[in-house]
Design an enzyme around this catalytic site. Structure first.
Site, PDB file in Angstrom:
ATOM      1  N   GLU A   1       8.785   1.284   6.461  1.00  9.79           N
ATOM      2  CA  GLU A   1       8.498   2.207   7.557  1.00  9.79           C
ATOM      3  C   GLU A   1       8.349   3.644   7.061  1.00  9.79           C
ATOM      4  O   GLU A   1       7.581   4.425   7.623  1.00  9.79           O
ATOM      5  CB  GLU A   1       9.625   2.138   8.599  1.00  9.79           C
ATOM      6  CG  GLU A   1       9.649   0.863   9.421  1.00  9.79           C
ATOM      7  CD  GLU A   1       8.623   0.885  10.548  1.00  9.79           C
ATOM      8  OE1 GLU A   1       8.225   1.978  10.960  1.00  9.79           O
ATOM      9  OE2 GLU A   1       8.227  -0.200  10.998  1.00  9.79           O
TER      10      GLU A   1
ATOM     11  N   TRP B   1       0.857  -1.186   0.000  1.00  6.10           N
ATOM     12  CA  TRP B   1       0.000   0.000   0.000  1.00  6.10           C
ATOM     13  C   TRP B   1       0.896   1.240   0.000  1.00  6.10           C
ATOM     14  O   TRP B   1       2.051   1.183   0.421  1.00  6.10           O
ATOM     15  CB  TRP B   1      -0.937   0.009   1.210  1.00  6.10           C
ATOM     16  CG  TRP B   1      -0.275   0.012   2.562  1.00  6.10           C
ATOM     17  CD1 TRP B   1      -0.038  -1.056   3.372  1.00  6.10           C
ATOM     18  CD2 TRP B   1       0.220   1.159   3.290  1.00  6.10           C
ATOM     19  NE1 TRP B   1       0.575  -0.669   4.540  1.00  6.10           N
ATOM     20  CE2 TRP B   1       0.744   0.683   4.514  1.00  6.10           C
ATOM     21  CE3 TRP B   1       0.259   2.528   3.020  1.00  6.10           C
ATOM     22  CZ2 TRP B   1       1.308   1.540   5.482  1.00  6.10           C
ATOM     23  CZ3 TRP B   1       0.826   3.377   3.971  1.00  6.10           C
ATOM     24  CH2 TRP B   1       1.346   2.877   5.181  1.00  6.10           C
TER      25      TRP B   1
ATOM     26  N   GLU C   1       7.285   8.271  13.992  1.00 12.63           N
ATOM     27  CA  GLU C   1       7.474   7.654  12.675  1.00 12.63           C
ATOM     28  C   GLU C   1       8.331   8.537  11.773  1.00 12.63           C
ATOM     29  O   GLU C   1       9.124   8.036  10.964  1.00 12.63           O
ATOM     30  CB  GLU C   1       6.121   7.398  12.014  1.00 12.63           C
ATOM     31  CG  GLU C   1       5.224   6.390  12.721  1.00 12.63           C
ATOM     32  CD  GLU C   1       5.685   4.949  12.557  1.00 12.63           C
ATOM     33  OE1 GLU C   1       6.676   4.706  11.833  1.00 12.63           O
ATOM     34  OE2 GLU C   1       5.055   4.055  13.152  1.00 12.63           O
TER      35      GLU C   1
ATOM     36  N   HIS D   1       4.896   5.185   6.715  1.00 10.49           N
ATOM     37  CA  HIS D   1       4.070   5.471   7.881  1.00 10.49           C
ATOM     38  C   HIS D   1       4.044   6.960   8.201  1.00 10.49           C
ATOM     39  O   HIS D   1       2.982   7.561   8.361  1.00 10.49           O
ATOM     40  CB  HIS D   1       4.577   4.691   9.098  1.00 10.49           C
ATOM     41  CG  HIS D   1       4.575   3.216   8.890  1.00 10.49           C
ATOM     42  ND1 HIS D   1       5.139   2.328   9.792  1.00 10.49           N
ATOM     43  CD2 HIS D   1       4.089   2.442   7.883  1.00 10.49           C
ATOM     44  CE1 HIS D   1       4.991   1.093   9.351  1.00 10.49           C
ATOM     45  NE2 HIS D   1       4.367   1.137   8.187  1.00 10.49           N
TER      46      HIS D   1
ATOM     47  N   ASP E   1       1.826  -3.491   9.336  1.00 10.77           N
ATOM     48  CA  ASP E   1       3.264  -3.506   9.056  1.00 10.77           C
ATOM     49  C   ASP E   1       4.061  -3.774  10.324  1.00 10.77           C
ATOM     50  O   ASP E   1       5.014  -4.573  10.332  1.00 10.77           O
ATOM     51  CB  ASP E   1       3.713  -2.164   8.474  1.00 10.77           C
ATOM     52  CG  ASP E   1       3.457  -2.035   6.984  1.00 10.77           C
ATOM     53  OD1 ASP E   1       3.006  -3.018   6.357  1.00 10.77           O
ATOM     54  OD2 ASP E   1       3.701  -0.942   6.436  1.00 10.77           O
ATOM     55  N   GLU E   2       3.688  -3.080  11.399  1.00  7.56           N
ATOM     56  CA  GLU E   2       4.440  -3.209  12.646  1.00  7.56           C
ATOM     57  C   GLU E   2       4.348  -4.628  13.197  1.00  7.56           C
ATOM     58  O   GLU E   2       5.322  -5.161  13.762  1.00  7.56           O
ATOM     59  CB  GLU E   2       3.916  -2.214  13.689  1.00  7.56           C
ATOM     60  CG  GLU E   2       3.882  -0.758  13.239  1.00  7.56           C
ATOM     61  CD  GLU E   2       5.251  -0.143  13.031  1.00  7.56           C
ATOM     62  OE1 GLU E   2       6.259  -0.873  12.970  1.00  7.56           O
ATOM     63  OE2 GLU E   2       5.326   1.094  12.938  1.00  7.56           O
TER      64      GLU E   2
ATOM     65  N   THR F   1       4.617  -0.424  19.136  1.00  9.48           N
ATOM     66  CA  THR F   1       4.111   0.489  18.109  1.00  9.48           C
ATOM     67  C   THR F   1       2.852  -0.069  17.471  1.00  9.48           C
ATOM     68  O   THR F   1       1.904   0.671  17.175  1.00  9.48           O
ATOM     69  CB  THR F   1       5.187   0.735  17.040  1.00  9.48           C
ATOM     70  OG1 THR F   1       6.393   1.169  17.669  1.00  9.48           O
ATOM     71  CG2 THR F   1       4.744   1.789  16.052  1.00  9.48           C
TER      72      THR F   1
ATOM     73  N   GLU G   1       8.645  -2.658  18.120  1.00 11.40           N
ATOM     74  CA  GLU G   1       7.702  -2.837  17.033  1.00 11.40           C
ATOM     75  C   GLU G   1       6.372  -3.394  17.546  1.00 11.40           C
ATOM     76  O   GLU G   1       5.303  -3.051  17.038  1.00 11.40           O
ATOM     77  CB  GLU G   1       8.286  -3.772  15.974  1.00 11.40           C
ATOM     78  CG  GLU G   1       9.492  -3.224  15.240  1.00 11.40           C
ATOM     79  CD  GLU G   1       9.112  -2.220  14.160  1.00 11.40           C
ATOM     80  OE1 GLU G   1       9.341  -2.508  12.971  1.00 11.40           O
ATOM     81  OE2 GLU G   1       8.597  -1.146  14.497  1.00 11.40           O
TER      82      GLU G   1
ATOM     83  N   HIS H   1       6.777  -6.686  11.148  1.00  8.58           N
ATOM     84  CA  HIS H   1       8.156  -6.340  11.489  1.00  8.58           C
ATOM     85  C   HIS H   1       8.549  -6.916  12.847  1.00  8.58           C
ATOM     86  O   HIS H   1       9.670  -7.413  13.019  1.00  8.58           O
ATOM     87  CB  HIS H   1       8.336  -4.822  11.490  1.00  8.58           C
ATOM     88  CG  HIS H   1       8.132  -4.200  10.151  1.00  8.58           C
ATOM     89  ND1 HIS H   1       7.931  -2.847   9.978  1.00  8.58           N
ATOM     90  CD2 HIS H   1       8.104  -4.738   8.898  1.00  8.58           C
ATOM     91  CE1 HIS H   1       7.789  -2.590   8.686  1.00  8.58           C
ATOM     92  NE2 HIS H   1       7.879  -3.710   8.025  1.00  8.58           N
TER      93      HIS H   1
END
Length: 326
Positions: free
Chosen positions: A113, A35, A78, A116, A198-199, A169, A166, A202
């Site tokens: 990252e 995305w 971020e 973000h 995503d976090e 977050t 992570e 990760h």
């Protein structure tokens, strides 16, 4: 295979490099399938752009003061990505050769990252509730001030830190998204949900790195884990400040707001520790030397100690007026 007698971090990471390279496709999403920030915001090419911006601003009016403050603080965190990438390149024993698996991960993680901060920054700009200059000042301060995460130049400690951070977050973004949805801002909720996804991935990757190190260098990995927990995991924005405010003071007010909302609490800190203990099977690891056995005892007993402290901590009541919010 690496021998059990090897304790050099260089040898361990070199041994694991091929594993990282072989699995990079599952650790990272391809650029083509990822995305992008523009997917979730009004398209300036379209005639209805200003109408969409107006709707975004109307929905943003319903966000509470604390929720907006936490969202801004998350965005500043971020946006300080240049610090985090530089920190990785300062770690010992991580080869930055273009084709090295570790280098591919660091660059790919950074690229993911980077979206973000871009996405959240644009949302804040459009929502009309943020003094963007004060926000940008805080971001510049945070990058210029740097940070001290207690990892020195040790990749073992760094991977413990990133596994923890992570995960934290992910919690913060996901809960901000939940609160945004309750406030009627489904657009912001979706934004936060995509970032949280995503976090989550990760965090899983970094936890995998630690798990693999435990297999080949258990004592040193255990000692690194213990050392990070004795120092306590600090969030990367712990030096956050506003113009005219002492370094780190604004971060304290930001975390107070997060605690009041239940976005990230002292209980969550302990929950994450318990998750890492379980995921890394700390109680089952064999081959530890005497010092590492003592380190394990400390780690296993720590959650109960932290919970007793957390139970006595009141929810912060102090209200603070952030310069970021009009």
């Amino acid at each position: 295979m690496i021998t059990a007698s090897v304790t050099s971090r260089s040898e361990v990471l070199q041994h694991l490099e091929s594993y990282v390279k072989e699995n990079i496709g599952s650790f990272l999403k391809s650029v083509e399938s990822s995305w992008q920030p523009s997917d979730f915001l009004p398209d300036p090419r379209l005639d209805n752009f200003f109408d969409e911006v107006k709707l975004l601003r109307e929905r943003a009016k319903e966000l509470s003061y604390d929720l907006l403050a936490v969202l801004i603080g998350d965005t500043i965190t971020e946006e300080a990505l240049p610090n985090y990438e530089a920190w990785f390149h300062e770690l010992d024993d991580l080869n930055r050769d273009t084709n090295n698996g570790w280098a591919q991960w660091i660059r790919g993680w950074t690229a993911e990252e980077n979206r973000h901060g871009d996405l959240l920054n644009r949302y804040l700009y459009l929502c009309g509730r943020v003094n963007m200059r004060e926000f940008e000042v805080s971001t510049q301060y945070l990058i210029a001030d740097g940070f001290d995460l207690g990892t020195a130049h040790d990749p073992y400690r760094a991977f413990v830190y990133t596994s923890y951070q992570e995960t934290a977050t992910n919690l913060s973004h996901r809960r901000v998204g939940t609160l945004a949805r309750k406030a009627g801002d489904d657009q912001l909720s979706k934004i936060c949900g995509m970032i949280a996804g995503d976090e989550t991935r990760h965090a899983r990757v970094y936890k995998t790195f630690v798990g693999k190190i435990f297999e080949v260098d258990p004592s040193e990995m255990m000692l690194a884990f213990e050392d990070m927990m004795r120092k306590k995991i600090v969030m990367p924005a712990h030096y956050m400040r506003e113009m005219g405010v002492e370094m780190g003071k604004t971060f304290g007010h930001f975390t107070d707001a997060a605690q009041r909302l239940g976005v990230y609490t002292s209980q969550d800190y302990t929950d994450i520790l318990e998750t890492l203990i379980k995921d890394w099977k700390i109680d089952q690891i064999t081959g530890l030397n005497g010092a590492a056995e003592k380190a394990r005892e400390y780690i296993m007993a720590l959650p109960n100690r932290l919970r007793r402290v957390a139970d006595r901590m009141p929810v912060p009541k102090l209200e603070y007026k952030f310069k970021w919010i009009e």
